[in-house]
Design a protein around this motif. Structure first.
Motif, PDB file in Angstrom:
ATOM      1  N   LYS A  88     -11.488  54.896  -6.026  1.00 39.68           N
ATOM      2  CA  LYS A  88     -10.002  55.512  -6.413  1.00 39.68           C
ATOM      3  C   LYS A  88      -9.026  55.266  -5.446  1.00 39.68           C
ATOM      4  O   LYS A  88      -7.878  54.727  -5.723  1.00 39.68           O
ATOM      5  CB  LYS A  88      -9.933  56.621  -7.053  1.00 39.68           C
ATOM      6  CG  LYS A  88     -10.733  56.764  -8.170  1.00 39.68           C
ATOM      7  CD  LYS A  88     -11.056  58.171  -8.858  1.00 39.68           C
ATOM      8  CE  LYS A  88     -11.715  58.398 -10.147  1.00 39.68           C
ATOM      9  NZ  LYS A  88     -11.956  59.710 -10.624  1.00 39.68           N
ATOM     10  N   ARG A  89      -9.453  55.658  -3.976  1.00 39.88           N
ATOM     11  CA  ARG A  89      -8.438  55.489  -2.976  1.00 39.88           C
ATOM     12  C   ARG A  89      -8.539  54.069  -2.756  1.00 39.88           C
ATOM     13  O   ARG A  89      -7.087  53.820  -2.348  1.00 39.88           O
ATOM     14  CB  ARG A  89      -9.105  56.186  -1.933  1.00 39.88           C
ATOM     15  CG  ARG A  89      -9.053  57.533  -1.735  1.00 39.88           C
ATOM     16  CD  ARG A  89      -9.736  58.359  -0.530  1.00 39.88           C
ATOM     17  NE  ARG A  89      -9.942  59.817  -0.865  1.00 39.88           N
ATOM     18  CZ  ARG A  89     -10.489  60.659  -0.120  1.00 39.88           C
ATOM     19  NH1 ARG A  89     -11.254  60.228   0.949  1.00 39.88           N
ATOM     20  NH2 ARG A  89     -10.643  61.970  -0.283  1.00 39.88           N
ATOM     21  N   GLU A  93      -8.249  51.647  -4.836  1.00 35.37           N
ATOM     22  CA  GLU A  93      -7.373  50.968  -5.701  1.00 35.37           C
ATOM     23  C   GLU A  93      -5.999  51.802  -5.527  1.00 35.37           C
ATOM     24  O   GLU A  93      -5.117  50.772  -5.719  1.00 35.37           O
ATOM     25  CB  GLU A  93      -8.154  51.436  -7.212  1.00 35.37           C
ATOM     26  CG  GLU A  93      -9.116  50.474  -7.664  1.00 35.37           C
ATOM     27  CD  GLU A  93     -10.000  51.184  -8.811  1.00 35.37           C
ATOM     28  OE1 GLU A  93      -9.468  52.167  -9.357  1.00 35.37           O
ATOM     29  OE2 GLU A  93     -10.944  50.355  -9.232  1.00 35.37           O
ATOM     30  N   ALA A  94      -5.950  52.765  -5.187  1.00 40.00           N
ATOM     31  CA  ALA A  94      -4.290  53.239  -5.019  1.00 40.00           C
ATOM     32  C   ALA A  94      -3.888  52.685  -3.758  1.00 40.00           C
ATOM     33  O   ALA A  94      -2.630  52.128  -3.950  1.00 40.00           O
ATOM     34  CB  ALA A  94      -4.368  54.706  -4.738  1.00 40.00           C
ATOM     35  N   THR A  95      -4.495  52.316  -2.702  1.00 38.70           N
ATOM     36  CA  THR A  95      -4.038  51.516  -1.579  1.00 38.70           C
ATOM     37  C   THR A  95      -3.914  50.186  -2.012  1.00 38.70           C
ATOM     38  O   THR A  95      -2.493  49.531  -1.512  1.00 38.70           O
ATOM     39  CB  THR A  95      -5.177  51.385  -0.524  1.00 38.70           C
ATOM     40  OG1 THR A  95      -5.544  52.581  -0.117  1.00 38.70           O
ATOM     41  CG2 THR A  95      -4.754  50.830   0.736  1.00 38.70           C
ATOM     42  N   ALA A 106      -2.800  49.171  -4.933  1.00 37.25           N
ATOM     43  CA  ALA A 106      -1.531  49.108  -5.903  1.00 37.25           C
ATOM     44  C   ALA A 106      -0.452  49.456  -4.877  1.00 37.25           C
ATOM     45  O   ALA A 106       0.842  48.904  -5.053  1.00 37.25           O
ATOM     46  CB  ALA A 106      -1.696  50.435  -6.831  1.00 37.25           C
ATOM     47  N   ILE A 107      -0.468  50.263  -3.745  1.00 39.78           N
ATOM     48  CA  ILE A 107       0.743  50.321  -2.859  1.00 39.78           C
ATOM     49  C   ILE A 107       0.976  49.197  -2.153  1.00 39.78           C
ATOM     50  O   ILE A 107       2.192  48.578  -1.850  1.00 39.78           O
ATOM     51  CB  ILE A 107       0.242  51.557  -1.961  1.00 39.78           C
ATOM     52  CG1 ILE A 107       0.141  52.727  -2.498  1.00 39.78           C
ATOM     53  CG2 ILE A 107       1.223  51.384  -0.697  1.00 39.78           C
ATOM     54  CD1 ILE A 107      -0.280  53.858  -1.681  1.00 39.78           C
ATOM     55  N   ASP A 155       2.771  46.858  -4.672  1.00 41.42           N
ATOM     56  CA  ASP A 155       4.226  47.269  -4.715  1.00 41.42           C
ATOM     57  C   ASP A 155       5.205  46.967  -3.546  1.00 41.42           C
ATOM     58  O   ASP A 155       6.311  46.426  -3.484  1.00 41.42           O
ATOM     59  CB  ASP A 155       4.107  48.784  -5.039  1.00 41.42           C
ATOM     60  CG  ASP A 155       5.553  49.505  -5.030  1.00 41.42           C
ATOM     61  OD1 ASP A 155       6.331  48.927  -6.022  1.00 41.42           O
ATOM     62  OD2 ASP A 155       6.085  50.119  -4.543  1.00 41.42           O
TER      63      ASP A 155
END
Length: 193
Positions: A76-77, A79-81, A83-84, A87
């Motif tokens: 999850k971390r 995937e969040a990275t 996404a960042i 962006d």
């Protein structure tokens, strides 16, 4: 090379002879010294939270579940990275890249209307609006110079063409260029394509 055995303090432990023989053979496979082997075994049990006196079944399953939870959390971390980073790429890098292209003569705005035009071609029900394409003056002048050079080259080639009428068969054209001139024209065409 002197060994550092004298710097350590040693202590004797009384264990059964069969266990000592088994431990020595195990230690030879696992580590350089008996102390290192015993230390790595103790570290293993402490790190995994295992108790050698209990059955391993329940504690190993609990450890597997903990590792699975850690893995899911790290995924999850990650995937969040990702996404960042995406962006940042969309909101920061692409606009900067477009400004640099515009600064160096590349018109970044001409690419966006082409994409819109393709999308509108798929929807045939809507009329296609006319798109005004602007080209920077420097780029226009360079393209004009290249066009003039190409026109001169073609005029030179056409001047070297001769019509040859043979006594038998059809008439044909003969090109009187030196091999170096021909190579020059080939390179020019390859560079402009």
């Amino acid at each position: 090379m002197e060994k550092k055995h004298s710097t350590y303090r040693y202590s004797a432990i009384s264990i059964k002879h069969t266990i000592a023989v088994r431990f020595r053979s195990f230690s030879k496979k696992m580590a350089q010294s008996h102390s290192e082997c015993l230390e790595s075994i103790m570290d293993f049990f402490e790190w995994h939270g295992l108790d050698p006196s209990k059955k391993f079944g329940k504690s190993i399953i609990q450890e597997i579940l903990k590792n699975r939870q850690r893995t899911e959390t790290s995924i999850k971390r990650n995937e969040a990275t990702i996404a960042i980073i995406r962006d940042i790429e969309i909101n920061q890098t692409k606009p900067n890249n477009a400004m640099l292209l515009a600064l160096f003569g590349e018109d970044a705005k001409t690419k966006k209307p082409l994409r819109k035009e393709r999308k509108q071609l798929e929807n045939k029900s809507k009329p296609i609006p006319e798109i005004e394409v602007t080209v920077p003056k420097i780029r226009y002048e360079r393209l004009s110079e290249k066009l003039e050079k190409i026109k001169q080259d073609y005029a030179h080639v056409l001047d070297k063409v001769e019509l040859v009428k043979g006594s038998f068969g059809k008439a044909y054209f003969k090109l009187e260029l030196t091999p170096s001139e021909l190579e020059k024209f080939k390179r020019t065409l390859k560079n402009h394509s």
